[in-house]
Design a protein around this motif. Structure first.
Motif, PDB file in Angstrom:
ATOM      1  N   PHE A 150     -19.442  29.371  -0.139  1.00 35.14           N
ATOM      2  CA  PHE A 150     -19.779  28.101  -0.783  1.00 35.14           C
ATOM      3  C   PHE A 150     -19.202  28.129  -2.200  1.00 35.14           C
ATOM      4  O   PHE A 150     -19.526  29.006  -2.993  1.00 35.14           O
ATOM      5  CB  PHE A 150     -21.298  27.952  -0.815  1.00 35.14           C
ATOM      6  CG  PHE A 150     -21.795  26.603  -1.256  1.00 35.14           C
ATOM      7  CD1 PHE A 150     -21.995  25.591  -0.350  1.00 35.14           C
ATOM      8  CD2 PHE A 150     -22.093  26.365  -2.596  1.00 35.14           C
ATOM      9  CE1 PHE A 150     -22.479  24.347  -0.749  1.00 35.14           C
ATOM     10  CE2 PHE A 150     -22.576  25.146  -3.012  1.00 35.14           C
ATOM     11  CZ  PHE A 150     -22.761  24.128  -2.078  1.00 35.14           C
ATOM     12  N   ARG A 151     -18.348  27.136  -2.533  1.00 37.12           N
ATOM     13  CA  ARG A 151     -17.623  27.174  -3.792  1.00 37.12           C
ATOM     14  C   ARG A 151     -18.044  26.044  -4.740  1.00 37.12           C
ATOM     15  O   ARG A 151     -18.837  25.176  -4.375  1.00 37.12           O
ATOM     16  CB  ARG A 151     -16.113  27.138  -3.537  1.00 37.12           C
ATOM     17  CG  ARG A 151     -15.647  28.377  -2.790  1.00 37.12           C
ATOM     18  CD  ARG A 151     -14.134  28.492  -2.693  1.00 37.12           C
ATOM     19  NE  ARG A 151     -13.770  29.788  -2.138  1.00 37.12           N
ATOM     20  CZ  ARG A 151     -13.617  30.888  -2.860  1.00 37.12           C
ATOM     21  NH1 ARG A 151     -13.771  30.846  -4.169  1.00 37.12           N
ATOM     22  NH2 ARG A 151     -13.301  32.039  -2.286  1.00 37.12           N
ATOM     23  N   LEU A 152     -17.457  26.085  -5.951  1.00 35.20           N
ATOM     24  CA  LEU A 152     -17.834  25.131  -6.993  1.00 35.20           C
ATOM     25  C   LEU A 152     -17.643  23.691  -6.543  1.00 35.20           C
ATOM     26  O   LEU A 152     -18.486  22.832  -6.804  1.00 35.20           O
ATOM     27  CB  LEU A 152     -17.014  25.407  -8.264  1.00 35.20           C
ATOM     28  CG  LEU A 152     -17.243  24.476  -9.441  1.00 35.20           C
ATOM     29  CD1 LEU A 152     -18.714  24.444  -9.846  1.00 35.20           C
ATOM     30  CD2 LEU A 152     -16.390  24.900 -10.625  1.00 35.20           C
ATOM     31  N   ARG A 153     -16.534  23.400  -5.865  1.00 38.71           N
ATOM     32  CA  ARG A 153     -16.313  22.027  -5.388  1.00 38.71           C
ATOM     33  C   ARG A 153     -17.385  21.622  -4.380  1.00 38.71           C
ATOM     34  O   ARG A 153     -17.773  20.450  -4.318  1.00 38.71           O
ATOM     35  CB  ARG A 153     -14.916  21.891  -4.779  1.00 38.71           C
ATOM     36  CG  ARG A 153     -13.806  21.859  -5.810  1.00 38.71           C
ATOM     37  CD  ARG A 153     -12.575  21.109  -5.346  1.00 38.71           C
ATOM     38  NE  ARG A 153     -11.936  21.714  -4.193  1.00 38.71           N
ATOM     39  CZ  ARG A 153     -10.752  21.350  -3.718  1.00 38.71           C
ATOM     40  NH1 ARG A 153     -10.070  20.379  -4.316  1.00 38.71           N
ATOM     41  NH2 ARG A 153     -10.217  21.940  -2.678  1.00 38.71           N
ATOM     42  N   ASP A 154     -17.850  22.581  -3.583  1.00 38.99           N
ATOM     43  CA  ASP A 154     -18.915  22.285  -2.627  1.00 38.99           C
ATOM     44  C   ASP A 154     -20.210  21.944  -3.362  1.00 38.99           C
ATOM     45  O   ASP A 154     -20.970  21.069  -2.932  1.00 38.99           O
ATOM     46  CB  ASP A 154     -19.143  23.481  -1.704  1.00 38.99           C
ATOM     47  CG  ASP A 154     -17.898  23.851  -0.916  1.00 38.99           C
ATOM     48  OD1 ASP A 154     -17.218  22.938  -0.436  1.00 38.99           O
ATOM     49  OD2 ASP A 154     -17.601  25.057  -0.801  1.00 38.99           O
ATOM     50  N   LEU A 155     -20.462  22.657  -4.468  1.00 36.01           N
ATOM     51  CA  LEU A 155     -21.674  22.384  -5.251  1.00 36.01           C
ATOM     52  C   LEU A 155     -21.617  20.983  -5.854  1.00 36.01           C
ATOM     53  O   LEU A 155     -22.613  20.254  -5.846  1.00 36.01           O
ATOM     54  CB  LEU A 155     -21.830  23.431  -6.349  1.00 36.01           C
ATOM     55  CG  LEU A 155     -23.095  23.329  -7.211  1.00 36.01           C
ATOM     56  CD1 LEU A 155     -24.350  23.475  -6.351  1.00 36.01           C
ATOM     57  CD2 LEU A 155     -23.092  24.391  -8.309  1.00 36.01           C
ATOM     58  N   LEU A 156     -20.443  20.591  -6.375  1.00 37.21           N
ATOM     59  CA  LEU A 156     -20.303  19.241  -6.927  1.00 37.21           C
ATOM     60  C   LEU A 156     -20.479  18.195  -5.826  1.00 37.21           C
ATOM     61  O   LEU A 156     -21.113  17.159  -6.043  1.00 37.21           O
ATOM     62  CB  LEU A 156     -18.927  19.084  -7.583  1.00 37.21           C
ATOM     63  CG  LEU A 156     -18.662  17.725  -8.231  1.00 37.21           C
ATOM     64  CD1 LEU A 156     -19.581  17.514  -9.426  1.00 37.21           C
ATOM     65  CD2 LEU A 156     -17.209  17.604  -8.677  1.00 37.21           C
ATOM     66  N   ALA A 157     -19.947  18.477  -4.638  1.00 31.67           N
ATOM     67  CA  ALA A 157     -20.105  17.543  -3.522  1.00 31.67           C
ATOM     68  C   ALA A 157     -21.575  17.430  -3.115  1.00 31.67           C
ATOM     69  O   ALA A 157     -22.052  16.334  -2.775  1.00 31.67           O
ATOM     70  CB  ALA A 157     -19.259  17.994  -2.340  1.00 31.67           C
TER      71      ALA A 157
END
Length: 335
Positions: A150-157
């Motif tokens: 799980f990456r930073l872009r996933d957290l923003l999404a």
């Protein structure tokens, strides 16, 4: 009283024409070669950091069963704040901070007082501890579950991205990625949010670990205001390398009655400073386009204001407004 207080903190020459030219925005000091190497090394270290092994934490919920003993099954039991799990027959058992393998072994050890060779299984129902926080200018700030990959872009999404608001009839992104921060443990990770979100660079779009904290900054406190002889006096969202030309253009240009010297009002560490910029020279290209900073006020007079007393008299009616504009901008967050 307010104008007097305001002007008491102003630095201004007795003759307006003698004011120093507006200095260009201070460029960021280039990083030394050593700093570049150290930053790259840190990012690579973070990238290669293994995902932390899961450990039992307060708030996590389990179902516990003992093979061959259906009556000993414990359903949907939560780990207490002190790390204990209450199971059938045994009561509270301290397993907080253990891995699942260690926790299972501890339960089996306890059951050995009552059962010969017990086989215990722990099933995860929900994990409150495996989460990261994203706050600031996102649509849904809060805690979100994370897992390996799980990456930073996933957290923003997960937070449904960043909001877009109307400003002067135009939509603009409220988030300011250039000043956003990523915190893990006791240190700030120097990632480039733009590279993370736009290109997915894995050194910046890092894997999110439990307990990580992301704060997306706001651009609401980065405004420039344009007043006086322009067609549309307004606020403008500041961006890097914004200059006088861009600000006046956003204000729909100059009126016919403008005076060729504009005033830039800037709050400094020692108070409020006034600077003079030759507008005609800037637009002709004979004077460098004066760079602006967040919070600057551009005042385009209608006629010449040379003497100190004339300058003060002309600006006095707008002193209260200017003082308000130079204060931290909070109105956008309260809309």
């Amino acid at each position: 009283m307010l104008p007097l207080i305001m002007l008491s903190s102003c630095k201004i020459n007795k003759e307006y024409d003698e004011m120093v030219p507006l200095p260009a925005i201070a460029e960021k000091a280039p990083r030394s070669e050593q700093e570049v190497v150290e930053r790259q090394k840190l990012l690579e270290e973070i990238y290669n950091q293994p995902y932390p092994e899961y450990r039992v934490n307060p708030g996590d919920v389990y179902r516990v069963s003992v093979y061959g003993y259906l009556d000993l099954e414990t359903k949907d039991v939560m780990v207490s704040p002190d790390g204990e799990l209450s199971v059938t027959l045994l009561g509270p058992v301290k397993i907080g901070g253990m891995t699942l393998k260690e926790a299972t072994a501890e339960l089996e050890r306890c059951y050995q007082h009552y059962i010969k060779y017990p086989k215990v299984a722990m099933f995860i129902i929900s994990i409150a501890s495996q989460s990261a926080t994203i706050a600031g200018k996102v649509n849904n700030a809060g805690l979100y579950p994370v897992s390996k990959g799980f990456r930073l872009r996933d957290l923003l999404a997960s937070a449904r991205g960043t909001p877009t608001e109307l400003f002067n009839g135009q939509g603009f992104e409220v988030a300011d990625f250039s000043t956003s921060i990523y915190i893990r443990g006791d240190r700030v990770i120097p990632i480039d949010f733009d590279r993370a979100f736009q290109t997915g660079d894995p050194l910046h779009n890092i894997e999110v670990h439990p307990g990580d904290y992301v704060y997306i900054s706001s651009r609401a406190d980065k405004l420039v205001s344009v007043l006086g002889e322009v067609h549309l006096p307004c606020f403008i969202v500041w961006y890097e390398n914004m200059g006088l030309i861009e600000a006046i253009t956003n204000a729909r240009g100059l009126k016919d009655e403008y005076y060729h010297d504009a005033v830039v009002i800037r709050r400094g560490v020692e108070g409020i400073n006034f600077y003079k910029v030759n507008v005609d020279g800037v637009f002709r290209g004979t004077v460098a386009n004066a760079s602006l900073l967040p919070g600057d006020i551009i005042y385009v007079p209608k006629d010449k204001m040379s003497a100190y007393n004339v300058f003060v008299r002309k600006l006095m009616p707008t002193a209260q407004l200017m003082n308000a504009l130079l204060s931290p901008v909070i109105w956008m967050d309260n809309r």
